[in-house]
Design an enzyme around this catalytic site. Structure first.
Site, PDB file in Angstrom:
ATOM      1  N   THR A  38     -54.706 -29.082 -33.123  1.00  0.00           N
ATOM      2  CA  THR A  38     -54.820 -30.397 -32.449  1.00  0.00           C
ATOM      3  C   THR A  38     -53.281 -30.369 -33.061  1.00  0.00           C
ATOM      4  OG1 THR A  38     -55.914 -31.125 -34.928  1.00  0.00           O
ATOM      5  CG2 THR A  38     -56.855 -31.129 -31.935  1.00  0.00           C
ATOM      6  N   ASN A  87     -62.683 -21.345 -33.591  1.00  0.00           N
ATOM      7  CA  ASN A  87     -62.886 -21.407 -35.146  1.00  0.00           C
ATOM      8  C   ASN A  87     -63.083 -22.701 -35.609  1.00  0.00           C
ATOM      9  OD1 ASN A  87     -62.449 -20.974 -38.265  1.00  0.00           O
ATOM     10  ND2 ASN A  87     -60.193 -21.956 -36.919  1.00  0.00           N
ATOM     11  N   SER A 139     -71.078 -21.479 -39.915  1.00  0.00           N
ATOM     12  CA  SER A 139     -71.394 -21.596 -41.211  1.00  0.00           C
ATOM     13  C   SER A 139     -72.815 -20.814 -42.065  1.00  0.00           C
ATOM     14  CB  SER A 139     -70.893 -23.295 -41.862  1.00  0.00           C
ATOM     15  OG  SER A 139     -71.244 -23.619 -43.442  1.00  0.00           O
ATOM     16  N   TYR A 152     -73.001 -31.896 -39.114  1.00  0.00           N
ATOM     17  CA  TYR A 152     -72.489 -30.274 -39.053  1.00  0.00           C
ATOM     18  C   TYR A 152     -73.278 -28.454 -39.483  1.00  0.00           C
ATOM     19  CZ  TYR A 152     -68.166 -26.701 -41.110  1.00  0.00           C
ATOM     20  OH  TYR A 152     -67.966 -25.818 -41.240  1.00  0.00           O
ATOM     21  N   ALA A 154     -76.155 -29.088 -38.330  1.00  0.00           N
ATOM     22  CA  ALA A 154     -76.974 -28.775 -36.680  1.00  0.00           C
ATOM     23  C   ALA A 154     -75.633 -27.979 -36.260  1.00  0.00           C
ATOM     24  CB  ALA A 154     -76.978 -30.309 -37.146  1.00  0.00           C
TER      25      ALA A 154
END
Lengths: 245, 77
Positions: A38, A87, A139, A152, A154
């Protein structure tokens, strides 16, 4: 080994610590890289650092239309996408009982749904080429859970289920889909932790230290390589032994 | 046989590796020509490129046989 000369790689979240290192490593192995994120400034700085074979492709992953357009932009800029590294990730931590619908859906949208849309967008070219690599950065908390990170965790666990399902579907076409699950890695995010917090975390890491972005990038490079052609639907845990799963 | 049918047949032969004689009007890609579901997606992609048309997903689902494909493409192009 692990030569990516002539390959093109699209990396999301390339403005962050791990993403930037993944881009450097794939680029160093010879790939042409598409740097997405972004924030344009760090992407341009990274592109300038890398020199040739680097393209800046800004994208807001919470904007469905922009996400759908990104693979097309990447194909236009690089001539194709042989390797996709999903990522990018955001956190909106909160106790589960206090978590708002927005905190939940923003994290799912960027960390999971964008990865689905981008994978869908690059598959046509990979199917035709009979070669492709999709690497999803999950993760350790996707496997172990983490208090305050229901959203996060989930999303990160969701990436694993998605990777495996897609891996089934496209394996016969020379396309592999895998996940890398980092543990605690030295990044801007973990720099913010206090010494006490770090000591607490490291007490649970058999390696006794934080991981480095280079160690995640090396795992991605392997999975992106031709040599990993028989490795699909797997999760490569890079966590210093924090969770041996 | 029409030009479209010839071109469709060529694509099917290339993608599925089947004998041209097996590709009849009513031949089902999956039941008769050995395609799996991913093959049918690839066939649709190939038709789109060959004929410069777009085949939406709901239309793609109705293309089950060689005849279906020729009919759809004839009407769309």
């Amino acid at each position: 080994m692990f030569d990516l000369t002539g390959k093109t790689a699209l990396i999301t979240g390339a403005s962050g610590g791990i993403g930037a290192q993944i881009a450097r490593t794939l680029h160093g192995a010879g790939a042409t890289v598409g740097l997405s994120g972004t924030r344009v400034e760090p992407l341009e700085a990274l592109a300038a650092e890398l020199g040739a074979r680097a393209h800046v492709l800004p994208c807001n992953l919470s904007d469905a239309e922009a996400v759908t357009a990104l693979p097309k932009q990447a194909i236009e800029a690089m001539g194709g996408v042989d390797i996709l590294v999903n990522n990018a990730g955001i956190t909106r931590d909160n106790l589960f009982m206090r978590m708002s619908d927005d905190e939940w859906s923003n994290v799912i949208e960027v960390n999971l749904t964008a990865a689905m849309r981008l994978s869908r967008g690059v598959l046509r070219g990979m199917m035709k080429a009979r070669w492709g690599r999709i690497v999803n950065i999950s993760s350790v908390v996707g496997a172990t859970g983490n208090p305050g990170q229901g959203n996060y965790a989930a999303a990160k666990a969701g990436l694993v289920g998605m990777s495996k399902s897609l891996a089934y579907e496209v394996a016969s076409r020379g396309i592999t889909v895998n996940a890398v699950a980092p543990g605690f890695i030295t990044t801007a995010m973990t720099d913010k932790l206090t010494e006490d917090q770090k000591a607490g975390i490291l007490g649970n890491v058999p390696a006794g230290r934080m991981g480095e972005p280079e160690e995640i990038a090396a795992a991605v490079l392997y999975l992106a390589s031709a040599e990993a052609g028989y490795t699909t639907g797997t999760v490569l845990h890079v966590n210093g032994g924090l969770a041996m799963i | 046989m029409s030009d479209i049918a010839d071109r469709v047949k060529k694509i099917v032969v290339e993608h599925l590796g089947v004998e041209e004689s097996k590709i009849t009007e009513s031949a089902s890609f999956i039941d008769d020509l050995g395609a799996d579901s991913l093959d049918t997606v690839e066939l649709v992609m190939a038709f789109e490129e060959e004929f410069g048309i777009e085949i939406p997903d709901d239309a793609a689902e109705t293309i089950q046989t060689f005849g279906d494909a020729v009919k759809f493409i004839s009407e769309a192009s």
